[in-house]
Design an enzyme around this catalytic site. Structure first.
Site, PDB file in Angstrom:
ATOM      1  N   ALA A 160       0.838  -1.204   0.000  1.00  0.00           N
ATOM      2  CA  ALA A 160       0.000   0.000   0.000  1.00  0.00           C
ATOM      3  C   ALA A 160       0.873   1.253   0.000  1.00  0.00           C
ATOM      4  CB  ALA A 160      -0.929  -0.009   1.217  1.00  0.00           C
ATOM      5  N   TYR A 161       1.912   1.231   0.834  1.00  0.00           N
ATOM      6  CA  TYR A 161       2.830   2.372   0.905  1.00  0.00           C
ATOM      7  C   TYR A 161       3.572   2.552  -0.417  1.00  0.00           C
ATOM      8  CZ  TYR A 161       6.693   5.271   2.657  1.00  0.00           C
ATOM      9  OH  TYR A 161       7.625   6.269   2.842  1.00  0.00           O
ATOM     10  N   ALA A 162       4.053   1.450  -0.998  1.00  0.00           N
ATOM     11  CA  ALA A 162       4.763   1.537  -2.271  1.00  0.00           C
ATOM     12  C   ALA A 162       3.846   2.058  -3.375  1.00  0.00           C
ATOM     13  CB  ALA A 162       5.323   0.169  -2.651  1.00  0.00           C
ATOM     14  N   ALA A 164       1.455   4.160  -3.060  1.00  0.00           N
ATOM     15  CA  ALA A 164       1.361   5.607  -2.869  1.00  0.00           C
ATOM     16  C   ALA A 164       2.631   6.307  -3.331  1.00  0.00           C
ATOM     17  CB  ALA A 164       1.086   5.918  -1.400  1.00  0.00           C
ATOM     18  N   GLN A 165       3.789   5.717  -3.034  1.00  0.00           N
ATOM     19  CA  GLN A 165       5.047   6.353  -3.418  1.00  0.00           C
ATOM     20  C   GLN A 165       5.279   6.283  -4.930  1.00  0.00           C
ATOM     21  OE1 GLN A 165       5.332   8.117  -1.072  1.00  0.00           O
ATOM     22  NE2 GLN A 165       7.076   7.607   0.200  1.00  0.00           N
TER      23      GLN A 165
END
Length: 293
Positions: A160-162, A164-165
């Site tokens: 999920a974080y990746a 977004a990035q």
């Protein structure tokens, strides 16, 4: 012939906003920028934290601005306040640093958690950028987006974080191309692993994710996910990359005569970038495989 070198930008009197300035990388950035002579606006969500930052600023030119990047009203108010406080000269540098990290196997990320991740790290960043672009055009200033090495390579359990990035990297590329003729330079700062208070939040959110999983699913991932959280935190603790090193990268993006499109901070992010370019997917998958159960 190489292009002639341009003189570095003098910081004195130039107004810069850093979002997510309460702790960690954002705090290091605003204090460093204040020390160099910038007129710093520190974006915070808590007035008490903002007051403490103002008192800690080495040159006393730092002003806290309450801005939750997911609140369009607060974003508009922050833009109006900074325009007013600078006497209509406007913002010269915007550092989009605010963000959260949702750790969990993608199979276990609830839709509302994914929306929170994207709303904060992507939608909120674009909202802030849109609000301040008129001022940046006026000053022919700098837009700096702080992403991560995970904007280039996605790791297991940080999908999920990746996502977004990766999205923030795409926004940066498009903005750089769309604003090419406006005089606004767009750069990305990509930190590798850095030990900051975010790791306490990551561990807490990771435990919450495990607790929310159905029993069988939790048992499927529990050992590997807990090991991942532990190893990731240990890697951050062992990292030689410091918040001050990231702050230096931000300063370079704001002051280089010819700013780069990307500033990579940390040996790990530089190594992953090279491996992602050179290795076929299957080999990269083996290198980045999840911890064994």
């Amino acid at each position: 012939m190489p292009a002639p070198r341009r003189k570095p930008v003098a910081p004195h009197g130039r107004a810069v906003l850093v979002t997510g300035a309460s702790t960690g990388l954002g705090r290091a950035c605003v204090l460093h920028l204040d020390g160099l002579g910038f007129r710093v606006f520190a974006g915070v969500r808590d007035d008490g934290v903002g007051k403490e930052l103002e008192e800690a600023a080495p040159n006393g030119r730092l002003s806290a601005v309450r801005v939750d990047v997911t609140d369009p009203g607060q974003v508009r108010e922050a833009a109006a306040r900074i325009d007013r406080d600078t006497g209509g000269q406007g913002l010269w540098g915007l550092v989009n640093n605010a963000g959260v990290c949702v750790p969990a196997p993608l199979e276990c990320v609830p839709p509302e958690r994914l929306r929170w991740q994207l709303d904060t790290n992507v939608v909120g960043q674009l909202s802030v950028t849109q609000a301040f672009l008129p001022q940046l055009r006026r000053t022919r200033g700098r837009l700096v987006n702080v992403t991560s090495g995970l904007g280039t390579v996605a790791l297991p359990y940080l999908g999920a974080y990746a996502a977004a990035q990766f999205a923030k990297e795409a926004l940066s590329d498009v903005l750089r191309r769309e604003l090419r003729d406006s005089g606004v330079a767009v750069s990305v700062v990509q930190p590798g692993a850095v030990m900051t208070p975010i790791w306490d939040k990551v561990s807490e959110l990771g435990r919450d994710a495990l607790d929310a999983m159905p029993g069988e699913l939790a048992e499927l991932y529990r050992i590997r996910f807990n090991r991942f959280l532990y190893e990731s935190e240990q890697a951050a603790r062992a990292s030689r990359t410091t918040p001050s090193a990231v702050a230096d990268g931000v300063v370079r993006a704001l002051t280089d005569g010819r700013p780069r499109t990307r500033y990579r901070v940390g040996a790990d992010v530089k190594r992953l970038t090279v491996l992602a370019r050179l290795l076929p997917d299957a080999a990269l998958d083996r290198y980045l495989r999840a911890p064994a159960g």
